[in-house]
Design an enzyme around this catalytic site. Structure first.
Site, PDB file in Angstrom:
ATOM      1  N   TYR A 149      -9.566   1.554  -6.867  1.00  0.00           N
ATOM      2  CA  TYR A 149      -9.443   0.489  -5.852  1.00  0.00           C
ATOM      3  C   TYR A 149      -9.154  -0.850  -6.536  1.00  0.00           C
ATOM      4  O   TYR A 149      -8.238  -1.577  -6.146  1.00  0.00           O
ATOM      5  CB  TYR A 149     -10.739   0.401  -5.029  1.00  0.00           C
ATOM      6  CG  TYR A 149     -10.870  -0.862  -4.210  1.00  0.00           C
ATOM      7  CD1 TYR A 149     -10.131  -1.053  -3.043  1.00  0.00           C
ATOM      8  CD2 TYR A 149     -11.746  -1.898  -4.602  1.00  0.00           C
ATOM      9  CE1 TYR A 149     -10.242  -2.228  -2.299  1.00  0.00           C
ATOM     10  CE2 TYR A 149     -11.861  -3.067  -3.856  1.00  0.00           C
ATOM     11  CZ  TYR A 149     -11.109  -3.227  -2.705  1.00  0.00           C
ATOM     12  OH  TYR A 149     -11.217  -4.384  -1.967  1.00  0.00           O
TER      13      TYR A 149
HETATM   14  P1  NAD Z   1     -11.554  -3.525   6.680  1.00  0.00           P
HETATM   15  O1  NAD Z   1     -11.330  -2.115   6.283  1.00  0.00           O
HETATM   16  O2  NAD Z   1     -12.610  -3.827   7.686  1.00  0.00           O
HETATM   17  O3  NAD Z   1     -10.186  -4.194   7.179  1.00  0.00           O
HETATM   18  C1  NAD Z   1      -8.926  -3.828   6.681  1.00  0.00           C
HETATM   19  C2  NAD Z   1      -8.032  -3.490   7.863  1.00  0.00           C
HETATM   20  O4  NAD Z   1      -6.716  -3.245   7.380  1.00  0.00           O
HETATM   21  C3  NAD Z   1      -8.464  -2.244   8.626  1.00  0.00           C
HETATM   22  O5  NAD Z   1      -8.720  -2.561   9.981  1.00  0.00           O
HETATM   23  C4  NAD Z   1      -7.277  -1.290   8.490  1.00  0.00           C
HETATM   24  O6  NAD Z   1      -7.059  -0.500   9.655  1.00  0.00           O
HETATM   25  C5  NAD Z   1      -6.126  -2.237   8.189  1.00  0.00           C
HETATM   26  N1  NAD Z   1      -5.014  -1.631   7.436  1.00  0.00           N
HETATM   27  C6  NAD Z   1      -5.096  -0.927   6.274  1.00  0.00           C
HETATM   28  N2  NAD Z   1      -3.866  -0.522   5.884  1.00  0.00           N
HETATM   29  C7  NAD Z   1      -2.995  -0.999   6.816  1.00  0.00           C
HETATM   30  C8  NAD Z   1      -1.586  -0.908   6.973  1.00  0.00           C
HETATM   31  N3  NAD Z   1      -0.827  -0.230   6.095  1.00  0.00           N
HETATM   32  N4  NAD Z   1      -1.011  -1.499   8.046  1.00  0.00           N
HETATM   33  C9  NAD Z   1      -1.756  -2.174   8.954  1.00  0.00           C
HETATM   34  N5  NAD Z   1      -3.103  -2.291   8.855  1.00  0.00           N
HETATM   35  C10 NAD Z   1      -3.721  -1.708   7.808  1.00  0.00           C
HETATM   36  O7  NAD Z   1     -11.849  -4.311   5.314  1.00  0.00           O
HETATM   37  P2  NAD Z   1     -12.490  -5.760   5.062  1.00  0.00           P
HETATM   38  O8  NAD Z   1     -13.831  -5.560   4.469  1.00  0.00           O
HETATM   39  O9  NAD Z   1     -12.329  -6.607   6.267  1.00  0.00           O
HETATM   40  O10 NAD Z   1     -11.527  -6.288   3.913  1.00  0.00           O
HETATM   41  C11 NAD Z   1     -10.414  -7.127   4.191  1.00  0.00           C
HETATM   42  C12 NAD Z   1      -9.670  -7.411   2.910  1.00  0.00           C
HETATM   43  O11 NAD Z   1     -10.540  -8.055   1.983  1.00  0.00           O
HETATM   44  C13 NAD Z   1      -9.154  -6.167   2.184  1.00  0.00           C
HETATM   45  O12 NAD Z   1      -7.902  -6.487   1.607  1.00  0.00           O
HETATM   46  C14 NAD Z   1     -10.186  -5.919   1.088  1.00  0.00           C
HETATM   47  O13 NAD Z   1      -9.623  -5.242  -0.012  1.00  0.00           O
HETATM   48  C15 NAD Z   1     -10.575  -7.345   0.748  1.00  0.00           C
HETATM   49  N6  NAD Z   1     -11.911  -7.486   0.186  1.00  0.00           N
HETATM   50  C16 NAD Z   1     -13.016  -7.265   0.958  1.00  0.00           C
HETATM   51  C17 NAD Z   1     -14.290  -7.443   0.425  1.00  0.00           C
HETATM   52  C18 NAD Z   1     -15.546  -7.257   1.246  1.00  0.00           C
HETATM   53  O14 NAD Z   1     -16.647  -7.470   0.705  1.00  0.00           O
HETATM   54  N7  NAD Z   1     -15.464  -6.869   2.510  1.00  0.00           N
HETATM   55  C19 NAD Z   1     -14.438  -7.831  -0.911  1.00  0.00           C
HETATM   56  C20 NAD Z   1     -13.281  -8.032  -1.686  1.00  0.00           C
HETATM   57  C21 NAD Z   1     -12.026  -7.881  -1.109  1.00  0.00           C
END
Ligand code: NAD
Length: 314
Positions: A149
């Protein structure tokens, strides 16, 4: 402004879209409801957004939709869409991570090249650092992810940089450090711990519980995005942390106190890909975009607990 939020039905994307709508921006949200966690949870994340007249939702996969058309007349992109989760990224699943995290970002940047964006803000992650040689983690440290990841998030971050360098796409990468709060993903530790303590069920801790994390409350992460839109110079990477480093076991003690019940903890071996410690040096974010986290862990956990209690009553 007309703003695109990818991954809009997710945890962070839905909060971000709400804030932008409240600010009066025209917001287009896109999400394809990947099956990483149930669609019903993501539909609930979108519930409040449906009430805004300045919000439009498109159900689509970034790998399949006409991105040139999607970016037409868009002023800024917040690219939150990704396959999240460290532990699920091994083996055959890496194909999903490659597709949704690397390939989708590259396609979006290709389309951005031909558009007139004022800002393209990418949701990067502290997982790009890997196991810290020294803390706090600085943006200038050499990233050495220890999970597939983390590799996928770093690859996309590099793509953001090179599309800025070669084609002037005004990209900014925000490295989030463990974001929590209402709507936190169901696979994330606090969500699982709070539910289990409320129900008197066992919680599983990977390792000895003495791993540390810099936890960031959701509203602070959103503040960082808004500030980046307004003032971040293009081509940069910024750490977005919560401002305090906590032992996982101490965070569990705070949850116990707030709920008023002891946790039943089962310790199992550390999972491959999990880093030992994180702590963000946020001095660059402070000087460049005036970012300062405001919400303490206790205050943030109270909000997440209230949200989970409401959900459990439904
Ligand atoms: P999440 O899984 O709740 O949200 C991501 C969304 O992206 C999902 O709803 C999914 O359906 C959508 N998605 C994935 N691939 C897609 C595609 N090809 N086309 C359209 N939609 C698509 O995750 P989150 O926790 O809200 O994270 C949001 C972002 O922040 C991500 O990029 C994640 O890597 C990054 N991030 C999150 C955290 C955390 O602590 N939550 C920490 C570091 C980075």
């Amino acid at each position: 402004m007309k703003i695109l939020v990818t991954g809009c039905a997710g945890f962070i994307g839905s909060h971000l879209a709400e804030r932008l709508c409240e600010m009066g921006e025209d917001v287009i949200g896109v999400d394809c409801f990947t099956d990483y966690y149930p669609r019903a949870i993501k539909e609930a994340n979108l519930e409040k957004l449906k009430g805004y007249k300045n919000f439009k939702f498109i159900e689509a996969d970034l790998n399949e939709i006409d991105l040139g058309f999607l970016l037409k007349d868009i002023d800024a992109v917040f690219h939150q869409a990704a396959q999240a989760g460290v532990r699920a990224s091994w083996g055959k699943s890496f194909e999903i991570y490659t597709r949704n995290n690397i390939l989708a970002t590259q396609k979006l940047l290709e389309a951005a090249k031909k558009s007139n964006l004022k800002k393209f803000i990418y949701a990067s992650s502290s997982s790009v650092y890997g196991d810290a040689e020294k803390l706090p983690l600085k943006e200038t440290d050499v990233p050495k992810p220890i999970s597939p990841y983390g590799v996928s998030k770093l690859a996309a971050e590099h793509l953001c940089y090179l599309y800025w360098k070669n084609f002037n796409v005004p990209t900014v990468s925000l490295r989030y450090f463990t974001v929590y709060g209402p709507r936190q993903r169901p696979d994330m530790a606090f969500n699982k711990f709070i539910k289990a303590v409320l129900k008197g069920e066992e919680i599983t801790v990977y390792g000895d519980g003495k791993q540390t994390r810099d936890f960031t409350f959701i509203s602070d992460a959103i503040d960082a995005n808004i500030a980046a839109l307004e003032s971040a110079p293009a081509g940069i990477v910024l750490n977005i942390g919560g401002g305090s480093r906590v032992f996982l076991i101490d965070a569990i003690k705070t949850i116990e106190k707030l709920i008023g019940r002891k946790a039943k903890i089962k310790y199992i071996e550390k999972q491959k890909g999990d880093v030992r410690d994180t702590l963000a040096d946020t001095s660059s974010a402070k000087s460049l975009i005036s970012y300062e986290p405001k919400v303490s862990l206790k205050e943030g956990l109270e909000k997440e607990i209230s949200w989970i209690k409401e959900l459990e009553l439904k």
